[in-house]
Motif scaffolding. Sequence first.
Motif, short mmCIF file in Angstrom:
data_model
loop_
_atom_site.label_atom_id
_atom_site.label_comp_id
_atom_site.label_asym_id
_atom_site.label_seq_id
_atom_site.Cartn_x
_atom_site.Cartn_y
_atom_site.Cartn_z
N VAL A 1 0.87 -1.17 0.00
CA VAL A 1 0.00 0.00 0.00
C VAL A 1 0.90 1.23 0.00
CG1 VAL A 1 -1.91 -1.15 1.20
CG2 VAL A 1 -0.15 0.05 2.52
N SER A 2 0.31 2.39 -0.24
CA SER A 2 1.13 3.61 -0.26
C SER A 2 1.46 4.06 1.17
CB SER A 2 0.38 4.73 -0.98
OG SER A 2 -0.75 5.15 -0.23
N GLN A 3 2.59 4.76 1.31
CA GLN A 3 2.97 5.25 2.64
C GLN A 3 1.97 6.28 3.17
OE1 GLN A 3 7.14 6.07 3.12
NE2 GLN A 3 6.82 7.37 4.92
N PRO A 4 1.46 7.20 2.32
CA PRO A 4 0.43 8.12 2.82
C PRO A 4 -0.78 7.40 3.39
CG PRO A 4 1.31 8.94 0.76
CD PRO A 4 1.86 7.56 0.94
N ARG A 5 -1.15 6.25 2.78
CA ARG A 5 -2.30 5.51 3.31
C ARG A 5 -1.96 4.92 4.68
NH1 ARG A 5 -5.56 0.21 0.95
NH2 ARG A 5 -7.35 0.45 2.35
N VAL A 6 -0.73 4.43 4.85
CA VAL A 6 -0.30 3.92 6.15
C VAL A 6 -0.41 5.03 7.20
CG1 VAL A 6 1.67 3.07 7.49
CG2 VAL A 6 1.21 2.15 5.21
N SER A 7 0.04 6.21 6.85
CA SER A 7 0.01 7.35 7.77
C SER A 7 -1.44 7.70 8.14
CB SER A 7 0.70 8.56 7.13
OG SER A 7 0.66 9.66 8.00
N ARG A 8 -2.33 7.71 7.14
CA ARG A 8 -3.72 8.05 7.40
C ARG A 8 -4.38 7.01 8.31
NH1 ARG A 8 -3.73 9.25 1.84
NH2 ARG A 8 -4.81 7.28 1.39
N LEU A 9 -4.09 5.73 8.06
CA LEU A 9 -4.70 4.67 8.86
C LEU A 9 -4.18 4.68 10.30
CD1 LEU A 9 -4.83 1.76 6.26
CD2 LEU A 9 -6.75 3.08 7.18
N LEU A 10 -2.91 5.03 10.48
CA LEU A 10 -2.36 5.14 11.84
C LEU A 10 -3.06 6.26 12.60
CD1 LEU A 10 1.47 4.61 11.29
CD2 LEU A 10 -0.06 3.16 12.63
N LYS A 11 -3.28 7.38 11.94
CA LYS A 11 -3.98 8.49 12.57
C LYS A 11 -5.41 8.10 12.90
CE LYS A 11 -5.34 13.31 11.86
NZ LYS A 11 -5.34 14.48 10.92
N ARG A 12 -6.07 7.39 11.97
CA ARG A 12 -7.45 6.96 12.18
C ARG A 12 -7.54 5.94 13.32
NH1 ARG A 12 -12.50 8.35 12.43
NH2 ARG A 12 -13.98 6.77 11.72
N ALA A 13 -6.51 5.13 13.47
CA ALA A 13 -6.50 4.12 14.54
C ALA A 13 -6.53 4.79 15.91
CB ALA A 13 -5.27 3.24 14.41
N GLY A 14 -5.89 5.92 16.01
CA GLY A 14 -5.94 6.67 17.26
C GLY A 14 -7.29 7.30 17.49
N GLU A 15 -7.91 7.77 16.42
CA GLU A 15 -9.20 8.45 16.54
C GLU A 15 -10.32 7.50 16.96
OE1 GLU A 15 -8.34 11.86 13.09
OE2 GLU A 15 -9.59 10.11 12.65
N VAL A 16 -10.27 6.26 16.49
CA VAL A 16 -11.35 5.31 16.79
C VAL A 16 -11.06 4.45 18.01
CG1 VAL A 16 -12.04 5.25 14.37
CG2 VAL A 16 -10.46 3.50 15.26
N GLY A 17 -9.89 4.62 18.62
CA GLY A 17 -9.59 3.92 19.87
C GLY A 17 -8.84 2.61 19.72
N ILE A 18 -8.41 2.26 18.51
CA ILE A 18 -7.59 1.06 18.35
C ILE A 18 -6.24 1.26 19.03
CG2 ILE A 18 -6.35 -0.35 16.64
CD1 ILE A 18 -8.71 0.05 14.76
N VAL A 19 -5.72 2.47 18.92
CA VAL A 19 -4.48 2.85 19.59
C VAL A 19 -4.81 3.88 20.66
CG1 VAL A 19 -2.21 3.92 19.34
CG2 VAL A 19 -3.06 2.38 17.58
N ARG A 20 -4.36 3.62 21.89
CA ARG A 20 -4.57 4.55 22.99
C ARG A 20 -3.21 4.88 23.61
NH1 ARG A 20 -9.79 1.74 26.01
NH2 ARG A 20 -11.20 1.86 24.21
N THR A 21 -3.02 6.15 23.91
CA THR A 21 -1.75 6.61 24.47
C THR A 21 -1.90 6.83 25.97
OG1 THR A 21 -1.17 7.72 22.41
CG2 THR A 21 0.05 8.38 24.39
N THR A 22 -1.00 6.25 26.74
CA THR A 22 -0.96 6.48 28.18
C THR A 22 0.43 6.95 28.56
OG1 THR A 22 -0.32 4.18 28.67
CG2 THR A 22 -2.67 4.68 28.65
N VAL A 23 0.48 7.86 29.54
CA VAL A 23 1.76 8.37 30.03
C VAL A 23 1.92 7.92 31.47
CG1 VAL A 23 3.12 10.43 30.51
CG2 VAL A 23 1.63 10.37 28.51
#
Length: 307
Positions: free
Chosen positions: A24-46
């Motif tokens: 797949v294209s790198q821009p698509r990878v970047s978009r999907l990573l951003k979307r993963a954070g928005e929908v809760g697949i990826v959550r950031t904890t400090v």
Amino acid sequence: MAKIARMYHERGMRQAEIAAELHVSQPRVSRLLKRAGEVGIVRTTVSLPSGVHTDLEDALEARFGLTEAVVVDAGGADDDVTPALGAAAAVYLETTLTGGDTVGISSWSATLLAAVESMRPSRTPVVTTVVQVVGGVGDPRVQMQATRLIGMFAENTGAAPVFMPAPGMLGTVSARDSLVADPTVQAVMDVWSKLTMVLVGIGSLEPSPLLRASGNALADADLAVLRDAGAVGDICLRFFDGAGEPVKSAVDDRVIGITADQLHQVQRRVAVAGGANKHSAIRAVLAGGWITVLITDVDEARRLLAD
């Protein structure tokens, strides 16, 4: 999204590597990573390490309108937080003094002395001038502490030191007026209008041991007048009440030091103070907008936020 998220966050793959492997294209990878954070697949904890209190610092800044708060763990020593506060102030100064500042320092503060003693000398000048903002002449056995405070700060920062050749408190208004008229004293006071930063302690109504020993402390009769007027503490011998409003009295007219109005005009106003005995004074300083930066201990931070 889930597959790309795991490849990126768990396997540590770069986006270009993921794009090549999945065709797949790198821009698509970047978009999907951003979307993963928005929908809760990826959550950031400090996860905060022990001794770091950024949550309290953020809360103090939001509650009291501070530009910055620094909270240090004093190891439960609420009766003597001076060493911990001094170390924290030293780190703050080392990281935020980057050059060109004209810094004012109050004279009779054990906490500020602990700070400059903990500072590491800068390899290049980071301060242009350091000047006393309250009289520093007093008992010869104690005066060397005020002189040492300014001298060490100048040595650590490469600044040119400007000493105030007068006491902080005079016995009469006429004596104060006579000294202020002296060209040497006036030259020091002229520098106060050029300050870009001021570094102060916060005093409770009862003078600190260092101030009392210096001979610049108020007489018991003066303290009684201030107490009756509602004073709870001072900065540079300028007293304020519980709401942080200046307390006007005849004492003001005998002080050789920066005024409350002059202090408020300085862009960066840093106070180093903590401990249970300073709580009322620190709370009043914050209520009155006297400072923009507070360096304090964790127990005092919690007391302030609990009020």
